[in-house]
Motif scaffolding. Structure first.
Motif, PDB file in Angstrom:
ATOM      1  N   LEU A   1       0.842  -1.200   0.000  1.00  0.00           N
ATOM      2  CA  LEU A   1       0.000   0.000   0.000  1.00  0.00           C
ATOM      3  C   LEU A   1       0.875   1.248   0.000  1.00  0.00           C
ATOM      4  CD1 LEU A   1      -2.908   1.150   0.276  1.00  0.00           C
ATOM      5  CD2 LEU A   1      -2.570   1.100   2.747  1.00  0.00           C
ATOM      6  N   PHE A   2       0.524   2.181  -0.875  1.00  0.00           N
ATOM      7  CA  PHE A   2       1.194   3.491  -0.952  1.00  0.00           C
ATOM      8  C   PHE A   2       0.127   4.573  -0.914  1.00  0.00           C
ATOM      9  CE2 PHE A   2       2.432   7.164  -3.510  1.00  0.00           C
ATOM     10  CZ  PHE A   2       3.626   7.535  -2.918  1.00  0.00           C
ATOM     11  N   GLY A   3       0.424   5.684  -0.261  1.00  0.00           N
ATOM     12  CA  GLY A   3      -0.518   6.789  -0.207  1.00  0.00           C
ATOM     13  C   GLY A   3       0.189   8.125  -0.200  1.00  0.00           C
ATOM     14  N   ALA A   4      -0.552   9.177  -0.516  1.00  0.00           N
ATOM     15  CA  ALA A   4       0.000  10.531  -0.531  1.00  0.00           C
ATOM     16  C   ALA A   4      -1.072  11.499  -0.074  1.00  0.00           C
ATOM     17  CB  ALA A   4       0.500  10.911  -1.921  1.00  0.00           C
ATOM     18  N   THR A   5      -0.633  12.608   0.517  1.00  0.00           N
ATOM     19  CA  THR A   5      -1.541  13.671   0.938  1.00  0.00           C
ATOM     20  C   THR A   5      -1.343  14.893   0.051  1.00  0.00           C
ATOM     21  OG1 THR A   5       0.011  14.697   2.498  1.00  0.00           O
ATOM     22  CG2 THR A   5      -1.330  12.849   3.311  1.00  0.00           C
TER      23      THR A   5
ATOM     24  N   LEU B   1      -4.530  10.128  -2.419  1.00  0.00           N
ATOM     25  CA  LEU B   1      -4.186   9.042  -3.335  1.00  0.00           C
ATOM     26  C   LEU B   1      -3.901   7.756  -2.565  1.00  0.00           C
ATOM     27  CD1 LEU B   1      -3.302   8.062  -6.239  1.00  0.00           C
ATOM     28  CD2 LEU B   1      -0.978   8.740  -5.575  1.00  0.00           C
ATOM     29  N   LEU B   2      -4.402   6.631  -3.087  1.00  0.00           N
ATOM     30  CA  LEU B   2      -4.056   5.301  -2.609  1.00  0.00           C
ATOM     31  C   LEU B   2      -3.721   4.422  -3.805  1.00  0.00           C
ATOM     32  CD1 LEU B   2      -6.613   4.393   0.236  1.00  0.00           C
ATOM     33  CD2 LEU B   2      -4.166   4.864   0.466  1.00  0.00           C
ATOM     34  N   VAL B   3      -2.590   3.697  -3.723  1.00  0.00           N
ATOM     35  CA  VAL B   3      -2.175   2.744  -4.757  1.00  0.00           C
ATOM     36  C   VAL B   3      -1.840   1.445  -4.041  1.00  0.00           C
ATOM     37  CG1 VAL B   3      -0.631   2.292  -6.698  1.00  0.00           C
ATOM     38  CG2 VAL B   3      -1.196   4.661  -6.083  1.00  0.00           C
ATOM     39  N   TRP B   4      -2.321   0.295  -4.557  1.00  0.00           N
ATOM     40  CA  TRP B   4      -2.062  -0.967  -3.864  1.00  0.00           C
ATOM     41  C   TRP B   4      -2.004  -2.130  -4.846  1.00  0.00           C
ATOM     42  CZ3 TRP B   4      -6.778   1.493  -3.855  1.00  0.00           C
ATOM     43  CH2 TRP B   4      -7.876   0.759  -4.306  1.00  0.00           C
ATOM     44  N   GLN B   5      -1.368  -3.211  -4.381  1.00  0.00           N
ATOM     45  CA  GLN B   5      -1.244  -4.441  -5.164  1.00  0.00           C
ATOM     46  C   GLN B   5      -1.063  -5.608  -4.202  1.00  0.00           C
ATOM     47  OE1 GLN B   5       2.021  -4.531  -7.988  1.00  0.00           O
ATOM     48  NE2 GLN B   5       0.897  -5.913  -9.349  1.00  0.00           N
ATOM     49  N   VAL B   6      -1.717  -6.746  -4.516  1.00  0.00           N
ATOM     50  CA  VAL B   6      -1.660  -7.926  -3.661  1.00  0.00           C
ATOM     51  C   VAL B   6      -0.488  -8.809  -4.084  1.00  0.00           C
ATOM     52  CG1 VAL B   6      -2.881 -10.008  -2.907  1.00  0.00           C
ATOM     53  CG2 VAL B   6      -4.140  -7.869  -3.248  1.00  0.00           C
TER      54      VAL B   6
ATOM     55  N   GLU C   1       8.645   4.844 -15.740  1.00  0.00           N
ATOM     56  CA  GLU C   1       7.331   4.924 -15.083  1.00  0.00           C
ATOM     57  C   GLU C   1       7.178   6.285 -14.403  1.00  0.00           C
ATOM     58  OE1 GLU C   1       3.931   4.527 -14.500  1.00  0.00           O
ATOM     59  OE2 GLU C   1       4.601   2.436 -14.809  1.00  0.00           O
ATOM     60  N   ASP C   2       6.231   7.086 -14.901  1.00  0.00           N
ATOM     61  CA  ASP C   2       6.035   8.426 -14.337  1.00  0.00           C
ATOM     62  C   ASP C   2       4.670   8.586 -13.684  1.00  0.00           C
ATOM     63  OD1 ASP C   2       4.532   8.287 -16.596  1.00  0.00           O
ATOM     64  OD2 ASP C   2       5.247  10.167 -17.492  1.00  0.00           O
ATOM     65  N   ASP C   3       3.915   7.489 -13.570  1.00  0.00           N
ATOM     66  CA  ASP C   3       2.611   7.552 -12.914  1.00  0.00           C
ATOM     67  C   ASP C   3       2.836   7.572 -11.404  1.00  0.00           C
ATOM     68  OD1 ASP C   3      -0.018   7.565 -12.304  1.00  0.00           O
ATOM     69  OD2 ASP C   3      -0.527   5.677 -13.295  1.00  0.00           O
ATOM     70  N   PHE C   4       2.446   8.655 -10.769  1.00  0.00           N
ATOM     71  CA  PHE C   4       2.743   8.873  -9.354  1.00  0.00           C
ATOM     72  C   PHE C   4       2.144   7.765  -8.501  1.00  0.00           C
ATOM     73  CE2 PHE C   4       1.747  11.178  -5.261  1.00  0.00           C
ATOM     74  CZ  PHE C   4       3.060  11.232  -4.837  1.00  0.00           C
ATOM     75  N   GLY C   5       2.987   7.133  -7.694  1.00  0.00           N
ATOM     76  CA  GLY C   5       2.562   6.058  -6.819  1.00  0.00           C
ATOM     77  C   GLY C   5       2.719   4.685  -7.415  1.00  0.00           C
ATOM     78  N   VAL C   6       2.632   4.564  -8.727  1.00  0.00           N
ATOM     79  CA  VAL C   6       2.746   3.257  -9.373  1.00  0.00           C
ATOM     80  C   VAL C   6       4.178   2.741  -9.284  1.00  0.00           C
ATOM     81  CG1 VAL C   6       2.541   2.033 -11.572  1.00  0.00           C
ATOM     82  CG2 VAL C   6       0.786   3.686 -10.887  1.00  0.00           C
ATOM     83  N   TRP C   7       5.157   3.605  -9.558  1.00  0.00           N
ATOM     84  CA  TRP C   7       6.556   3.167  -9.475  1.00  0.00           C
ATOM     85  C   TRP C   7       6.884   2.700  -8.062  1.00  0.00           C
ATOM     86  CZ3 TRP C   7      10.728   4.519  -6.525  1.00  0.00           C
ATOM     87  CH2 TRP C   7      11.983   4.044  -6.928  1.00  0.00           C
ATOM     88  N   GLU C   8       6.404   3.416  -7.067  1.00  0.00           N
ATOM     89  CA  GLU C   8       6.694   3.042  -5.688  1.00  0.00           C
ATOM     90  C   GLU C   8       6.147   1.656  -5.354  1.00  0.00           C
ATOM     91  OE1 GLU C   8       5.718   5.916  -6.704  1.00  0.00           O
ATOM     92  OE2 GLU C   8       7.082   7.435  -5.891  1.00  0.00           O
ATOM     93  N   VAL C   9       4.903   1.371  -5.758  1.00  0.00           N
ATOM     94  CA  VAL C   9       4.312   0.075  -5.444  1.00  0.00           C
ATOM     95  C   VAL C   9       5.015  -1.040  -6.206  1.00  0.00           C
ATOM     96  CG1 VAL C   9       2.210  -1.316  -5.667  1.00  0.00           C
ATOM     97  CG2 VAL C   9       2.071   1.019  -4.793  1.00  0.00           C
ATOM     98  N   LYS C  10       5.296  -0.822  -7.478  1.00  0.00           N
ATOM     99  CA  LYS C  10       6.000  -1.851  -8.258  1.00  0.00           C
ATOM    100  C   LYS C  10       7.368  -2.155  -7.654  1.00  0.00           C
ATOM    101  CE  LYS C  10       3.882  -1.142 -12.805  1.00  0.00           C
ATOM    102  NZ  LYS C  10       4.127  -0.751 -14.223  1.00  0.00           N
TER     103      LYS C  10
END
Length: 611
Positions: free
Chosen positions: A31-35, A52-57, A193-202
C-alpha cells in the motif's frame, strides 16, 4: 493380506516447508498513499488530507501478484502544495471529481478481497513503506471525519524494518527509502514509469519478492499493531524513559484523557500514559504529559506540533520521564486500591459539603448511575489532618453510566451545588498528592508582583475574587461583566492572576471602594456567564488578595503563605509580573531603584500609560 493402497498424490508438506520462507504468512497488500501536502518522511506532519491510494496484492507462497489499483481521494481542502503538485501531476479539478475517503476504503476492501481470492491466498496484512501512511495520515483523518476503519488497518508490516532485519549493515531503518532498498539489492527498476505512486508500489513488490527468496523465520513474522483504544490505569513505573514522553500545551480545559489520546490517534500511548496537569489551585491548566510505548511513537507525536483539536491548535514538545512520574506517579496505597479496578470511567465531584459521606454521595447520584462497588468506588480527598476538602472521585463501569452521572452536574446536595467532571488516574494522584504535601507543581521563585514595600494590611472584605474566567478574558471583558458595579472599582483595581507558566489562571481580583460595594457586586454577578462560562464572584479581603498575588494560594481551607520573601529595592521586577500598578503606584519610584532595567511607561496587561 493385501497391503493398503498408497496415499493419493499431492503436495509434500516437508518439501513445501523447505522452500517456503514464511510458512505462516498470508497474503500481503502493498500500500502506498500521498496527501495534498508533505511527502516522504514528513507525510502527515502538516495535517493535510489523503488524496491518493495505490495498492497491489502479493501471494508469498506462489510468488504471484494481483492487479495494481490506483484510486484518487477527494480532499476537503483541495489546495495542493507545490511539492505534491510537482510530484503527482494532479490538479484540484481531478481531486474534486474523486470519491470521498469512506467510499474509497469500501472499494479498497472489495478489490483486495477479490484479488486475494483469485490468487488463492488467505488472510492478508498490509505492507507499507514506513509508518507514516497509517499512523500519521489514515487513522488521524478517519478520527477527524468520524469514520470507522476496517480491522485490516490496525496491523501492518513496515517494509523498511523487514528489510533492515535481513540486511542490518545498511543505514538505519528510518532512513531507508524504496529507491535505496532497491539499489542495495541490485534490482532494476522501470525508470520510465512516471505515474505517481505506481513506481513506488511496483518497486516495493520487487523488493518483497527478492526478500522472500531468502529463507528466514523472522521475515514478515510479527506485524506492527495500532491500538484501537486508550487503556486507562495508574502509572506503576518509578522510572520512565525520557525518549517516550511529550508535553501537549493548549488543550481545552474540559478535555479528558480520552480526548488527548484521540488527538494522537494512530500512535500507541502507553497504558495510563495521559497525565493531565493541574495548577496550584487544583484546576487543569491546559497541559498534559503523554507517554508512548517507544521512542519511534514519540518522534511521530512531535510531528503533530500545532495540529488541531477542534478549533484550537495544540503545541507538542519533548518532556522528561521525571516530569511524567512527578505528575502521574507517587501512588499511595489508598489510591492504588481505588484504581485497582480496570476499565473504569473516573469522575471527579467538587464542592461537596464537608459533612457528606458515601451514603450522601450515592444518594445524590441516584440508582440510575450506580457507582462501581458502591461506597468502595468512592475516594474522598482529605487534608493531612483528616479534614474533608469537598472533593471526591467516583468509579463507573461504563461510559453510559458516566454520562448519566454527568447529567447531575450542578445538582444540589443539601444547600450546595455539586460540579462533576471527567477525570483520570493521573489527576486522582495529583489531587491526593497536592493535599498531602502541598502543591505538586513547582512553586514560584519570585512573587507575581514587584512590590518594593510592605503591603497595606486589611481584613475588611472590600475586594471580590472572580473564579472560572475564560483564559481569553481581558480587563475590558471583566468591566463589561460587572456592569454597573464597575463604577465602584478603585483606580487600577483590576488584577489578573497568572499561573506558573505566566499564562492566565482563570482568576482575578477586584478592589472595590467599600466592603458593602464588594458584597453587592458579588450578589449581583455571582454565576453570571462570560463567554459561555459561568463565573464565581465571592467577597475577599485585601490581605487574602495580596497573598495570592504574591504567589500564595487561597482555597477553601484558608490561606497559604507565598513561597518566598519580598524582593529588595535593588532587585529588578520580573518581566512576567501581572501589572506594575496593582496595589500602590510603585512606578513613581526613581528609576535608579532598578538599574538593570528600563522603567516601565505603561501597564504590561492593560497598557495604561503611567505618569
Amino acid at each position: 493380506m493385501t497391503p493398503p493402497p498408497p496415499p493419493p498424490p499431492g503436495p509434500d508438506p516437508a518439501a513445501d516447508s523447505a522452500v517456503d520462507p514464511c510458512p505462516g504468512l498470508g497474503s500481503l497488500v502493498v500500500l502506498f498513499g500521498a496527501t495534498a501536502g508533505a511527502l516522504g518522511r514528513d507525510l502527515g506532519s502538516d495535517e493535510t488530507d489523503l488524496i491518493l491510494l495505490v495498492w497491489q496484492v502479493v501471494e508469498p507462497r506462489s510468488r504471484q501478484v494481483g492487479t495494481l489499483h490506483k484510486s484518487l481521494v477527494r480532499a476537503e481542502a483541495a489546495a495542493l502544495s507545490p511539492q505534491c503538485r510537482e510530484a503527482s501531476g494532479l490538479s484540484a479539478d481531478s481531486l474534486a471529481r474523486a470519491e470521498p475517503l469512506d467510499k474509497v476504503l469500501q472499494q479498497f476492501s472489495q478489490l483486495v478481497n477479490g484479488d486475494v481470492a483469485l490468487l488463492g491466498g488467505g488472510p492478508y496484512v498490509l505492507c507499507t513503506d514506513g509508518q507514516q501512511l497509517l499512523r500519521q495520515v489514515l487513522h488521524p483523518e478517519a478520527s477527524r471525519k468520524n469514520l470507522v476503519l476496517p480491522d485490516t488497518f490496525f496491523s501492518f508490516y513496515n517494509l523498511r524494518r523487514e528489510f533492515h532485519m535481513q540486511h542490518p549493515s545498511t543505514c538505519p531503518a528510518r532512513d531507508l527509502t524504496v529507491a535505496t532498498m532497491a539499489k542495495d539489492l541490485g534490482l532494476e527498476t522501470d525508470a520510465t514509469e512516471d505515474d505517481f505512486g505506481v513506481w513506488e508500489v511496483k518497486t516495493m513488490v520487487a523488493v518483497i519478492l527478492h526478500l522472500l527468496k531468502e529463507p528466514s523465520s523472522q521475515l514478515f513474522s510479527k506485524p506492527e499493531v495500532i491500538k484501537r483504544k486508550y487503556e486507562t490505569g495508574p502509572c506503576k513505573a518509578d522510572v520512565v524513559d525520557s525518549e517516550t514522553v511529550v508535553r501537549a500545551r493548549g488543550l481545552p480545559w474540559q478535555s479528558s484523557d480520552q480526548d488527548v489520546a484521540r488527538f494522537f490517534k494512530g500512535l500507541n500511548v502507553a497504558r495510563g500514559g495521559v497525565a493531565l496537569c493541574l495548577n496550584a489551585q487544583g484546576r487543569r491548566n491546559g497541559e498534559a504529559l503523554i507517554r508512548f510505548v517507544d521512542s519511534e511513537q514519540r518522534d511521530l507525536a512531535l510531528q503533530r506540533h500545532k495540529h488541531h483539536m477542534g478549533v484550537r491548535y495544540i503545541e507538542v514538545y519533548k518532556a522528561t520521564g521525571e516530569e511524567f512520574v512527578k505528575i502521574a506517579g507517587g501512588t499511595s496505597l489508598e489510591v492504588a486500591r481505588f484504581l485497582s479496578r480496570e476499565d473504569q470511567v473516573i469522575l471527579r465531584l467538587r464542592g461537596l459539603p464537608f459533612s457528606a459521606g458515601p451514603t450522601d454521595v450515592l444518594g445524590f447520584l441516584g440508582p440510575e448511575c450506580p457507582v462501581t462497588g458502591g461506597a468502595e468506588g468512592l475516594l474522598f480527598v482529605r487534608h493531612p489532618d483528616g479534614r474533608p476538602t469537598g472533593d471526591a472521585f467516583a468509579l463507573f463501569a461504563c461510559e453510559e453510566l458516566a454520562q448519566a452521572a454527568l447529567r447531575r452536574h450542578k445538582g444540589m446536595l443539601g444547600k450546595r451545588y455539586i460540579e462533576l467532571f471527567r477525570s483520570t488516574a493521573a489527576e486522582v494522584q495529583q489531587v491526593l498528592n497536592r493535599y498531602a504535601s502541598g502543591p505538586l507543581l513547582p512553586t514560584l521563585t519570585a512573587p507575581l508582583l514587584p512590590i518594593p514595600f510592605a503591603l497595606a494590611a486589611g481584613t475588611g472584605r472590600d475586594c471580590v475574587r472572580l473564579r472560572g474566567l475564560p483564559y481569553t478574558a481581558t480587563i475590558e471583558d471583566i468591566l463589561s461583566f460587572l456592569g454597573e458595579a464597575a463604577a465602584d472599582i478603585q483606580p487600577h483595581g483590576v488584577h489578573m492572576v497568572l499561573n506558573q507558566q505566566g499564562r492566565p489562571s482563570g482568576d482575578a481580583f477586584i478592589q472595590m471602594t467599600s466592603a458593602e460595594r464588594a458584597l453587592a457586586a458579588a450578589q449581583r454577578c455571582h454565576k453570571k456567564v462570560m463567554k459561555e462560562r459561568y463565573v464565581e464572584v465571592v467577597p475577599c479581603s485585601t490581605e487574602e488578595m495580596s497573598r495570592v498575588l504574591m504567589g500564595g494560594t487561597l482555597g477553601r481551607s484558608g490561606m497559604s503563605p507565598p513561597p518566598c520573601k519580598l524582593p529588595s529595592l535593588q532587585s529588578p521586577p520580573p518581566l512576567w509580573a501581572t501589572s506594575p500598578h496593582p496595589l500602590l503606584p510603585w512606578p513613581l519610584l526613581p528609576p535608579q531603584c532598578y538599574p538593570s532595567q528600563e522603567p516601565w511607561s505603561a501597564c504590561r496587561v492593560c497598557h495604561t500609560q503611567l505618569v
